[in-house]
Design a protein around this motif. Sequence first.
Motif, mmCIF file in Angstrom:
data_model
loop_
_atom_site.group_PDB
_atom_site.id
_atom_site.type_symbol
_atom_site.label_atom_id
_atom_site.label_comp_id
_atom_site.label_asym_id
_atom_site.label_seq_id
_atom_site.Cartn_x
_atom_site.Cartn_y
_atom_site.Cartn_z
ATOM 1 N N MET A 1 83.135 -13.702 25.859
ATOM 2 C CA MET A 1 82.568 -13.211 27.136
ATOM 3 C C MET A 1 83.481 -13.865 28.203
ATOM 4 N N GLU A 2 84.230 -13.081 29.116
ATOM 5 C CA GLU A 2 84.846 -13.775 30.085
ATOM 6 C C GLU A 2 83.927 -14.559 31.019
ATOM 7 N N ARG A 3 84.611 -15.733 31.778
ATOM 8 C CA ARG A 3 83.711 -16.662 32.553
ATOM 9 C C ARG A 3 82.916 -16.223 33.697
ATOM 10 N N LYS A 4 83.721 -14.855 34.518
ATOM 11 C CA LYS A 4 83.003 -14.279 35.423
ATOM 12 C C LYS A 4 81.645 -13.666 35.007
ATOM 13 N N GLU A 5 81.909 -12.755 33.976
ATOM 14 C CA GLU A 5 80.865 -12.209 33.288
ATOM 15 C C GLU A 5 79.680 -13.077 32.832
ATOM 16 N N LEU A 6 79.959 -14.133 32.055
ATOM 17 C CA LEU A 6 78.919 -15.133 31.694
ATOM 18 C C LEU A 6 78.238 -15.750 32.993
ATOM 19 N N ILE A 7 78.804 -16.183 33.862
ATOM 20 C CA ILE A 7 78.183 -16.690 35.105
ATOM 21 C C ILE A 7 77.311 -15.786 35.760
ATOM 22 N N LYS A 8 77.658 -14.573 35.958
ATOM 23 C CA LYS A 8 76.828 -13.232 36.478
ATOM 24 C C LYS A 8 75.585 -13.140 35.606
ATOM 25 N N LEU A 9 75.766 -13.222 34.312
ATOM 26 C CA LEU A 9 74.410 -12.976 33.451
ATOM 27 C C LEU A 9 73.631 -14.282 33.534
ATOM 28 N N TRP A 10 74.245 -15.441 33.750
ATOM 29 C CA TRP A 10 73.296 -16.523 33.923
ATOM 30 C C TRP A 10 72.410 -16.309 35.228
ATOM 31 N N TYR A 11 73.312 -15.840 36.239
ATOM 32 C CA TYR A 11 72.654 -15.732 37.577
ATOM 33 C C TYR A 11 71.502 -14.766 37.419
ATOM 34 N N ILE A 12 71.689 -13.610 36.758
ATOM 35 C CA ILE A 12 70.548 -12.594 36.784
ATOM 36 C C ILE A 12 69.523 -13.096 35.735
ATOM 37 N N SER A 13 69.698 -13.929 34.829
ATOM 38 C CA SER A 13 68.838 -14.231 33.899
ATOM 39 C C SER A 13 68.049 -15.378 34.202
ATOM 40 N N TYR A 14 68.444 -16.288 34.838
ATOM 41 C CA TYR A 14 67.935 -17.573 34.915
ATOM 42 C C TYR A 14 67.453 -17.992 36.426
ATOM 43 N N PHE A 15 68.425 -17.526 37.358
ATOM 44 C CA PHE A 15 68.172 -17.982 38.775
ATOM 45 C C PHE A 15 66.803 -17.644 39.209
ATOM 46 N N PRO A 16 66.112 -16.680 38.966
ATOM 47 C CA PRO A 16 64.807 -16.426 39.485
ATOM 48 C C PRO A 16 63.984 -17.366 39.188
ATOM 49 N N LYS A 17 63.995 -17.937 37.784
ATOM 50 C CA LYS A 17 62.968 -19.001 37.421
ATOM 51 C C LYS A 17 63.437 -20.434 37.955
ATOM 52 N N ILE A 35 71.389 -25.977 44.090
ATOM 53 C CA ILE A 35 71.016 -27.022 42.777
ATOM 54 C C ILE A 35 71.479 -26.046 41.431
ATOM 55 N N PHE A 36 71.311 -24.577 41.584
ATOM 56 C CA PHE A 36 71.746 -23.829 40.435
ATOM 57 C C PHE A 36 73.335 -23.804 40.216
ATOM 58 N N GLN A 37 74.095 -23.536 41.387
ATOM 59 C CA GLN A 37 75.442 -23.805 41.414
ATOM 60 C C GLN A 37 76.001 -25.004 40.604
ATOM 61 N N GLU A 38 75.379 -26.030 41.063
ATOM 62 C CA GLU A 38 75.735 -27.368 40.388
ATOM 63 C C GLU A 38 75.366 -27.475 38.794
ATOM 64 N N SER A 39 74.324 -26.964 38.621
ATOM 65 C CA SER A 39 73.975 -26.768 37.146
ATOM 66 C C SER A 39 74.777 -25.792 36.243
ATOM 67 N N LEU A 40 75.101 -24.772 36.978
ATOM 68 C CA LEU A 40 76.056 -23.785 36.428
ATOM 69 C C LEU A 40 77.491 -24.459 35.842
ATOM 70 N N MET A 41 77.898 -25.367 36.806
ATOM 71 C CA MET A 41 78.957 -26.036 36.454
ATOM 72 C C MET A 41 78.945 -27.136 35.256
ATOM 73 N N ILE A 42 78.045 -27.789 35.251
ATOM 74 C CA ILE A 42 77.498 -28.523 34.299
ATOM 75 C C ILE A 42 77.500 -27.966 32.946
ATOM 76 N N LEU A 43 76.603 -26.658 33.013
ATOM 77 C CA LEU A 43 76.251 -25.942 31.737
ATOM 78 C C LEU A 43 77.804 -25.511 31.188
ATOM 79 N N TYR A 44 78.681 -24.798 31.988
ATOM 80 C CA TYR A 44 79.927 -24.432 31.657
ATOM 81 C C TYR A 44 80.561 -25.447 30.991
ATOM 82 N N GLU A 45 80.728 -26.607 31.544
ATOM 83 C CA GLU A 45 81.332 -27.626 30.971
ATOM 84 C C GLU A 45 80.680 -27.744 29.561
#
Length: 164
Positions: A1-17, A35-45
């Motif tokens: 899955m492309e990076r942009k799509e993956l991050i969008k999916l994570w936002y939709i799936s996990y950000f509300p919680k 916080i979520f943005q910083e966490s996404l960078m860590i998760l992606y790495e």
Amino acid sequence: MERKELIKLWYISYFPKVASFISKRGGTLEDAKDIFQESLMILYEKRNTEFNLNEKAYLFGICKNLWFKHLNNISKLQNETIDFKEESEPSVDENRLLKLLNSAGKKCMRLLQRFYYDNQKTEIIREEFGFSSNHSTAVQKYKCLEKIRETVKQNSLRYESFFE
């Protein structure tokens, strides 16, 4: 899955919680986004490493840890009393720290000052610096922090180095 799509999916799936968690603990939507943005960078790495991980649990754990660290930092700042003396010379420790921060450049220093010292909202910082979106503002903040971290690594500095 492309990076942009993956991050969008994570936002939709996990950000509300994550937003709900931070909101229940006194945070704002802006806090949750940061916080979520910083966490996404860590998760992606971490995602690019060889081991498999439960992305949802891992991401939420990162968010919780970053939020508690943020609250702890705020608490420490509120409990400190700083006696500012007019025309006092900076100490050796302050000079070391300022030199380190300046190594990232004036723009980075101003950006980090707006985030951490002035507690400006991301939208205000975005407009001031001319970034195209809140996301690019957060990414730029991350890059500035990474410049400083890299300087610390290159010089083999430790936290204790500033308080000798």
